[in-house]
Design an enzyme around this catalytic site. Structure first.
Site, short mmCIF file in Angstrom:
data_model
loop_
_atom_site.label_atom_id
_atom_site.label_comp_id
_atom_site.label_asym_id
_atom_site.label_seq_id
_atom_site.Cartn_x
_atom_site.Cartn_y
_atom_site.Cartn_z
N GLU A 126 -1.74 11.24 5.59
CA GLU A 126 -2.45 11.21 6.87
C GLU A 126 -1.58 11.52 8.09
O GLU A 126 -1.44 10.69 9.00
CB GLU A 126 -3.16 9.86 7.04
CG GLU A 126 -4.24 9.66 6.00
CD GLU A 126 -5.06 8.40 6.18
OE1 GLU A 126 -4.65 7.52 6.98
OE2 GLU A 126 -6.12 8.29 5.53
N GLU A 175 -8.76 10.96 -0.26
CA GLU A 175 -9.28 9.63 0.05
C GLU A 175 -10.66 9.76 0.66
O GLU A 175 -10.90 10.59 1.54
CB GLU A 175 -8.37 8.89 1.03
CG GLU A 175 -7.02 8.47 0.47
CD GLU A 175 -6.22 7.66 1.48
OE1 GLU A 175 -6.82 7.11 2.44
OE2 GLU A 175 -4.99 7.58 1.32
#
Length: 498
Positions: free
Chosen positions: A194, A314
């Site tokens: 991320e 995710e």
């Protein structure tokens, strides 16, 4: 997102040349979901060592990135029991987060019931990962390593911190690549979890440009282990268009990641529901029909345009809000069924993810069957021949091909696609090969591309969905002889009747 404008053309019907019908039996997928050996890429496809198409339909088991330095839940269960349960539920891939701090000499694993896990007693964090990976391989699972955090205390926007500089990030990755070299259970490296502001994509600043950093690390990893997939997540914002952390891959269209070893790049995005953050698109009156265009713009275009494989690394939700239920149902349909769909690893196995929960209930043993039911039709478990769970319908299709008009040196053709299966097709690509020297000059009702004799037509937003029994028509103009017709057509990598 770079997509051509829709072309609406009225093709004159000068000569209708109906071609002889050729029956090509629709075959089930032939790819073993867990794959053989190491994996590599070909366009948007993932292929195993035998050249069979494969797909990650996996789950995240987190904890080794935290101060426990080991996947969570070992305080109450045996790790082999959990891996067996993951496999029995139909998942074929484990995404295992870790932190660089786990590899520090003073990082001692804790939160483990050694009565339940006697074989882990006295091991350090890497040795515990070794044991988990070894048994995952025995169970038929593949593993992706995810550098989730530099230090165990929390995530970082950039791939480095003062305590864990870029040099440490790269040296740890090359150590792991060498450590697992030859172990075909571990197939790839998710380089950094991320990235987000101040990280950028394509800005050219060596300290902030995630794309350049991913190239530096990715090529170092491939120098140590050229068999691994290099998984590169997006950022959070590109040209002032914000999205989820790690989910914005718009910049890859203009600034692709360049690796020294071909066939190794996988792009990865993250996407979440309102239980993580109430993004504006959830309150759009067009929800959920607005979602496909958002996914197309941020990451789906890479798959649809055959640029590279995409891993949705995710995505998760508590399913408390009814919109989350709609979101998850819509997202899974967008990812698609069978070996030709977009790869994914659900967040998470663990029930202790605060904003999503997990597949396991709070007892760390029983399954949240309601949540699992959204994923069941899309799972390609270890040893599954590629069609999802038993009884799950795959793509079944029929194609009609007709030359509508021709002239000296060219022709117009119409292609009709019919979904003869019992499940909707959400997002499609029709592929075929010309038998002669034909070249498409323009096309309509699809995004057309051609590489040598190989042609692909990919759906547009307005004709993305094809319900059971429904048909749609696309077409093209081409140069070359009209009499030589394609012998076979594939829809989402499955053969069609012609």
């Amino acid at each position: 997102m770079i997509l051509p404008q829709r072309l609406h053309r009225l093709v004159p019907l000068i000569l209708a040349a109906l071609l002889a019908l050729v029956f090509v039996p629709a075959l089930p997928g032939t790819a073993r979901a867990a794959g053989t050996g190491y994996w590599h890429t070909d366009g948007r496809r993932l292929l195993d060592a035998n050249g069979q198409q494969v797909r990650m339909t996996g789950i995240n088991w987190f904890g080794a990135e935290t101060s426990n330095y080991t996947p969570h839940g070992l305080w109450t269960r045996n790790y082999k029991d959990m891996i067996d349960q993951i496999k029995d539920l139909g998942y074929n891939t484990l995404r295992l987060p870790y932190s660089n701090e786990l590899l520090d000499s003073g990082s001692t694993p804790n939160g483990i019931d050694y009565t339940e896990n006697p074989g882990l007693s006295g091991l350090n964090g890497l040795q515990i990962l070794d044991e988990i990976i070894e048994y995952a391989g025995e169970a038929g699972l593949k593993v992706v390593l995810d550098r989730h955090r530099p230090g165990a205390a929390g995530q970082s926007a950039l791939w480095y911190t003062d305590a864990y500089p870029e040099s440490r990030w790269i040296s740890d990755w090359t150590m792991l690549a060498e450590h697992y070299a030859g172990n075909t259970t571990v197939i790839g490296a998710d380089l950094h979890n991320e990235p987000h502001e101040p990280a950028c994509w394509g800005c050219g600043d060596q300290a902030r440009d995630w794309r350049l950093a991913a190239e530096r690390a990715g090529n170092a990893v491939l120098d140590a282990n050229p068999d691994w997939l290099i998984i590169v997540e997006g950022v959070d914002s590109y040209e002032n268009d914000p999205y989820w952390w790690g989910g914005n891959l718009q910049g890859a269209a203009r600034y692709p990641v360049r690796l020294d070893v071909p066939g190794r790049l996988v792009y990865s995005a993250h996407d979440y529901a309102t239980s993580v953050h109430r993004q504006p698109w959830f309150d759009d009156p067009a929800f959920p029909s607005n979602l496909a265009a958002i996914w197309d713009r941020n990451w789906g275009y890479l798959h649809k345009n055959d640029v590279a494989p995409v891993l949705l690394g995710e995505f998760g939700t508590t399913l408390t809000d009814p919109r989350d239920q709609t979101w998850l149902r819509t997202l899974m349909a967008y990812l698609g069924e069978g070996a030709g769909g977009i790869s994914f690893t659900f967040w998470s196995w663990n029930p202790n993810s605060g904003d999503t929960g997990g597949i396991l209930n709070g007892d760390w043993t029983t399954v949240d069957t309601g949540k699992q039911s959204y994923l069941d039709p899309y799972l390609l478990g270890a040893g599954d021949p590629g069609g999802g769970d038993p009884g799950t319908p795959g793509v079944s299709c029929e194609v009609g091909y007709a030359v509508q008009s021709s002239w000296d040196g060219g022709f117009n053709a119409q292609v009709t696609i019919t979904n003869t299966g019992s499940a909707a097709v959400d997002g499609w690509t029709l592929a075929f090969a010309f038998p002669g020297d034909q070249r498409i000059s323009q096309g309509w009702s699809a995004t057309w591309s051609q590489d040598g004799d190989d042609v692909a037509a990919t759906s547009l937003d307005w004709n993305d969905a094809l319900a059971p029994g429904a048909s749609l028509t696309i077409g093209f103009s081409a140069t070359g002889p009209s009499a030589a017709a394609p012998a076979a057509f594939d829809l989402n990598d499955q053969p069609c009747e012609v």
